[in-house]
Design an enzyme around this catalytic site. Structure first.
Site, short mmCIF file in Angstrom:
data_model
loop_
_atom_site.label_atom_id
_atom_site.label_comp_id
_atom_site.label_asym_id
_atom_site.label_seq_id
_atom_site.Cartn_x
_atom_site.Cartn_y
_atom_site.Cartn_z
CE1 TYR A 183 -3.07 -2.82 0.22
CE2 TYR A 183 -3.41 -2.53 2.68
CZ TYR A 183 -3.66 -3.22 1.66
OH TYR A 183 -4.68 -4.08 1.53
N GLY A 193 -16.67 0.07 -2.31
CA GLY A 193 -17.51 1.22 -2.50
C GLY A 193 -18.81 1.14 -3.19
CB THR A 195 -21.59 3.81 -0.80
OG1 THR A 195 -21.37 3.85 -2.20
CG2 THR A 195 -20.59 3.26 -0.09
N GLY A 196 -23.73 2.79 -3.50
CA GLY A 196 -24.68 3.18 -4.57
C GLY A 196 -24.10 4.48 -5.24
#
Length: 350
Positions: A53, A243, A246-247
């Site tokens: 990362y 994610g 979440t829409g």
């Protein structure tokens, strides 16, 4: 905050684990400091990172997240024992990390030392293999025909796993790591590491973290049962499907600065017609019951039998506050029934 025991380690970890992979690309040191302080104040004592990362992974982003955590620790050394710190060694395939080679015993030893230096700590609580040397059915490779098992040299992989285990055991005895875990692995991987540790008297696998969400529940029930029977902590990552749940990505939306607005190493494989249909229906269920879509998805993940701690991540503080709040929500039977109705229609949408 609720807590669970991490496998057989005796460590009590919060039901929420704060993932940190955006720190260094999408988030600054200042952002990370604020997230760490807020998480600790909410009772979160479990943090997860990796040498690879921040993401998206590049030669330039390599090690940035560990360095950011190390910066905070260098300013707050007296708070090190307030949390369980987990990191990972990258597997094969990335040329800028050990030439893209396999995880070996030598790589384990050198990589632990490098992570300790970046993290500015004397020990790592949980050291994980980010992915195994063999190809496994993760990152949408779980559909029949995507990978083959019969072309794998089983005995060669067992020998590699023993070498890895011996290096991990050596590192435990040296006090550099306390426990080790797996990531993106399978029931066979868990079983083999358990057998090897018992046969040779070596450190025992404590945990496994795999992708798990309403859109990607392939580990239920078989792998999760394996975890429960073998006392291996199950740690879902990407409970919001990067994610998507979440829409915010519906109808092709790509909010500025969001993860899907960045190039993805494995592509946007979660963005399918079926996934979008399922997400829209889950959003409707959330609205019907007065919940935010993200909170519905996270609360559902938390209540799955066998889950130890769910790894979340956020780029903005309001997202983090909303996500942590989900773990205080007890979903009613009516909510769970509505969720199950959608799940049955879209059991494997990507």
């Amino acid at each position: 905050m609720k807590y669970s025991t991490l496998g057989r380690t005796g460590l009590e970890v919060s039901r929420v684990c704060l993932g940190t992979m955006t720190w260094g690309t999408q988030n600054t040191q200042e952002d990370a400091d604020a997230q760490i302080e807020y998480a600790l104040a909410q009772g979160i004592n479990f943090f997860d990172t990796a040498e690879m990362y921040s993401v998206p992974p590049t030669p330039e982003s390599y090690g940035k997240t560990e360095t950011i955590i190390g910066d905070w620790l260098s300013r707050n050394p007296h708070r090190r024992d307030e949390f369980v710190l987990a990191t990972k060694i990258a597997g094969n395939g990335l040329r800028y990390i050990r030439g893209g080679g396999d995880i070996t015993g030598e790589a384990i030893i050198s990589s632990i030392d490098a992570s300790l230096e970046r993290l500015q700590t004397d020990y790592i609580d949980l050291y994980q293999m980010h992915w195994p040397n063999r190809t496994t059915p993760h990152f949408a490779k779980h559909h029949p025909g995507r990978i083959t098992f019969t072309d794998v040299d089983t005995e060669a992989h067992k020998a590699q796993m023993l070498e890895i285990l011996q290096a991990l055991d050596e590192s435990v005895k040296a006090g550099k790591i306390r426990h080790f875990g797996l990531s993106d692995d399978t029931t066979w991987g868990i079983s083999e590491y358990v057998k090897l540790s018992e046969k040779h008297g070596l450190a025992r696998v404590a945990s496994i973290q795999n992708e798990f969400s309403l859109l990607h529940a392939k580990d239920w029930p078989y792998l999760i049962e394996q975890c429960v029977r073998d006392d291996v902590a199950y740690l879902p990552w990407s409970p919001l499907a990067a994610g998507a749940l979440t829409g915010k990505y519906l109808n092709g939306a790509r909010p500025e600065g969001s993860r899907w607005s960045y190039a993805q190493r494995n592509g946007l494989f979660r963005d399918t017609e079926l996934s979008n249909a399922a997400i829209a229906e889950y959003c409707d269920v959330a609205q019907k019951h007065g919940l935010m879509p993200a909170q519905l998805a996270l609360a559902w993940c938390d209540q799955v039998d066998g889950v130890t701690s769910t790894i979340i991540g956020a780029t903005k503080m309001d997202q983090l506050i909303e996500d942590i709040g989900a773990f205080e929500i007890a979903l009613s039977d009516d909510v769970l029934k509505d969720v199950a109705d959608v799940f049955k229609r879209y059991p494997m949408p990507y």
